[in-house]
Design a protein around this motif. Structure first.
Motif, short mmCIF file in Angstrom:
data_model
loop_
_atom_site.label_atom_id
_atom_site.label_comp_id
_atom_site.label_asym_id
_atom_site.label_seq_id
_atom_site.Cartn_x
_atom_site.Cartn_y
_atom_site.Cartn_z
N GLY A 75 23.58 -12.64 -12.35
CA GLY A 75 23.05 -12.00 -11.15
C GLY A 75 21.55 -11.94 -11.07
N LYS A 76 20.88 -12.75 -11.84
CA LYS A 76 19.41 -12.75 -11.82
C LYS A 76 18.89 -13.55 -10.64
CE LYS A 76 19.62 -10.33 -15.39
NZ LYS A 76 19.52 -8.92 -15.21
N ALA A 77 17.72 -13.20 -10.16
CA ALA A 77 17.11 -13.87 -9.02
C ALA A 77 16.81 -15.34 -9.34
CB ALA A 77 15.81 -13.16 -8.64
N ARG A 78 16.84 -16.15 -8.29
CA ARG A 78 16.52 -17.57 -8.46
C ARG A 78 15.06 -17.70 -8.88
NH1 ARG A 78 18.32 -21.60 -4.18
NH2 ARG A 78 19.21 -22.66 -5.95
N LEU A 79 14.79 -18.74 -9.63
CA LEU A 79 13.43 -18.98 -10.09
C LEU A 79 12.66 -19.80 -9.05
CD1 LEU A 79 14.24 -19.89 -13.78
CD2 LEU A 79 13.24 -17.77 -12.94
N ALA A 80 11.37 -19.61 -9.02
CA ALA A 80 10.52 -20.36 -8.10
C ALA A 80 10.55 -21.85 -8.47
CB ALA A 80 9.09 -19.84 -8.17
N PRO A 81 10.64 -22.72 -7.47
CA PRO A 81 10.71 -24.17 -7.74
C PRO A 81 9.57 -24.69 -8.61
CG PRO A 81 11.14 -23.73 -5.43
CD PRO A 81 10.71 -22.43 -6.05
N GLU A 82 8.39 -24.12 -8.47
CA GLU A 82 7.26 -24.61 -9.27
C GLU A 82 7.45 -24.32 -10.76
OE1 GLU A 82 6.04 -20.71 -7.25
OE2 GLU A 82 6.92 -22.59 -6.60
N LEU A 83 8.27 -23.33 -11.09
CA LEU A 83 8.58 -23.06 -12.50
C LEU A 83 9.54 -24.09 -13.08
CD1 LEU A 83 9.13 -19.19 -12.49
CD2 LEU A 83 7.19 -20.44 -13.44
N LEU A 84 10.44 -24.59 -12.24
CA LEU A 84 11.46 -25.51 -12.73
C LEU A 84 10.88 -26.79 -13.29
CD1 LEU A 84 14.22 -24.99 -10.03
CD2 LEU A 84 14.13 -24.08 -12.34
N ARG A 85 9.84 -27.32 -12.68
CA ARG A 85 9.23 -28.56 -13.17
C ARG A 85 8.70 -28.36 -14.59
NH1 ARG A 85 7.22 -33.26 -10.80
NH2 ARG A 85 5.66 -34.27 -12.08
N ASP A 86 8.01 -27.25 -14.81
CA ASP A 86 7.49 -26.98 -16.16
C ASP A 86 8.64 -26.76 -17.15
OD1 ASP A 86 4.86 -27.20 -15.36
OD2 ASP A 86 4.60 -25.05 -15.04
N MET A 87 9.69 -26.08 -16.70
CA MET A 87 10.83 -25.84 -17.57
C MET A 87 11.52 -27.15 -17.93
SD MET A 87 12.36 -22.44 -15.74
CE MET A 87 13.69 -22.24 -16.90
N GLN A 88 11.67 -28.05 -16.96
CA GLN A 88 12.27 -29.35 -17.23
C GLN A 88 11.43 -30.12 -18.25
OE1 GLN A 88 12.43 -30.66 -13.16
NE2 GLN A 88 14.63 -30.34 -13.05
N HIS A 89 10.13 -30.06 -18.09
CA HIS A 89 9.23 -30.75 -19.03
C HIS A 89 9.39 -30.16 -20.43
CE1 HIS A 89 5.45 -31.83 -21.03
NE2 HIS A 89 5.50 -32.91 -20.28
N ASN A 90 9.42 -28.82 -20.51
CA ASN A 90 9.59 -28.17 -21.81
C ASN A 90 10.89 -28.61 -22.48
OD1 ASN A 90 7.21 -26.76 -21.47
ND2 ASN A 90 8.20 -24.89 -20.81
N CYS A 91 11.98 -28.62 -21.72
CA CYS A 91 13.28 -29.01 -22.29
C CYS A 91 13.29 -30.49 -22.69
CB CYS A 91 14.40 -28.75 -21.30
SG CYS A 91 14.92 -27.03 -21.24
N ALA A 92 12.71 -31.32 -21.85
CA ALA A 92 12.74 -32.75 -22.11
C ALA A 92 12.04 -33.11 -23.41
CB ALA A 92 12.08 -33.51 -20.94
N PHE A 93 11.00 -32.39 -23.75
CA PHE A 93 10.23 -32.71 -24.95
C PHE A 93 10.43 -31.71 -26.08
CE2 PHE A 93 8.08 -34.86 -21.47
CZ PHE A 93 8.06 -36.14 -21.97
N CYS A 94 11.46 -30.89 -25.96
CA CYS A 94 11.73 -29.87 -26.98
C CYS A 94 12.33 -30.51 -28.23
CB CYS A 94 12.69 -28.82 -26.42
SG CYS A 94 13.01 -27.48 -27.58
N ALA A 95 11.76 -30.19 -29.36
CA ALA A 95 12.26 -30.71 -30.64
C ALA A 95 13.49 -29.94 -31.11
CB ALA A 95 11.15 -30.60 -31.70
N GLU A 96 13.82 -28.84 -30.45
CA GLU A 96 14.93 -27.99 -30.88
C GLU A 96 16.22 -28.24 -30.09
OE1 GLU A 96 14.31 -26.24 -33.48
OE2 GLU A 96 12.15 -26.48 -33.47
N ARG A 97 16.34 -29.36 -29.39
CA ARG A 97 17.52 -29.60 -28.56
C ARG A 97 18.83 -29.55 -29.33
NH1 ARG A 97 16.25 -34.53 -25.10
NH2 ARG A 97 18.40 -34.31 -24.45
N PRO A 98 18.93 -30.11 -30.54
CA PRO A 98 20.20 -29.97 -31.27
C PRO A 98 20.53 -28.50 -31.56
CG PRO A 98 18.89 -31.74 -32.21
CD PRO A 98 18.01 -31.02 -31.22
#
Length: 126
Positions: A75-98
Motif C-alpha cells: 500500500g505504499k505510494a508510487r515512486l516518482a518516475p525520475e527515481l526509477l531510472r536511477d533505481m534501474q541503473h543501481n540494480c543493473a550494476f549491482c554486484a549483490e544480485r545473486p
C-alpha cells in the motif's frame, strides 16, 4: 483480494531457456555495427562500456520489479518516475544480485535488504 508476489528461484527448464535467450541476445548485440551500439548507448544515457556490461550481465529488472511489486502490495505510494531510472541503473550494476535473488526467495517483506543500493527509496515509509 491482493495478488501475492513471491520471488521463486527458476527451475532447470527456466534456467536453460534463460541461457538460450542470453546467447541469442549476445549474438544479436555482436551483430550490430559499433556506431549502432554507440547510438543505443547514447539513447539510454549510458557509456558504451556500461551498455555492453548490461548486455553481458543482464539488467536486474526482475529483482527490481519484485521489490516494487512488494512495495505496492504493502500500500505504499508510487515512486516518482525520475527515481526509477536511477533505481534501474543501481540494480543493473549491482554486484549483490545473486544475494538479492536469495533474499527475495526467502523473505516476503516490503522494503529491501541491507545491501541494496535502493534500500532508502524502497523503505516502507508511513
Amino acid at each position: 483480494m491482493q495478488a501475492q508476489h513471491t520471488y521463486q528461484k527458476p527451475g532447470l527448464g527456466c534456467w536453460l531457456k534463460a541461457v538460450w535467450n542470453k546467447l541469442a541476445e549476445e549474438q544479436e548485440w555482436r551483430g550490430l555495427a559499433s556506431e549502432d551500439r554507440h547510438r543505443i548507448a547514447q539513447d539510454m544515457a549510458l557509456s558504451d562500456g556500461d551498455l555492453a556490461a548490461l548486455v553481458r550481465n543482464g539488467g536486474g529488472s526482475a529483482e527490481l520489479e519484485e521489490l516494487l511489486a512488494r512495495r505496492a502490495a504493502a500500500g505504499k505510494a508510487r515512486l516518482a518516475p525520475e527515481l526509477l531510472r536511477d533505481m534501474q541503473h543501481n540494480c543493473a550494476f549491482c554486484a549483490e544480485r545473486p544475494e538479492c535473488r536469495d533474499w527475495l526467495a526467502t523473505n516476503e517483506s516490503a522494503g529491501a535488504p541491507a545491501f541494496c543500493p535502493n534500500r532508502e527509496v524502497l523503505a516502507p515509509q508511513g
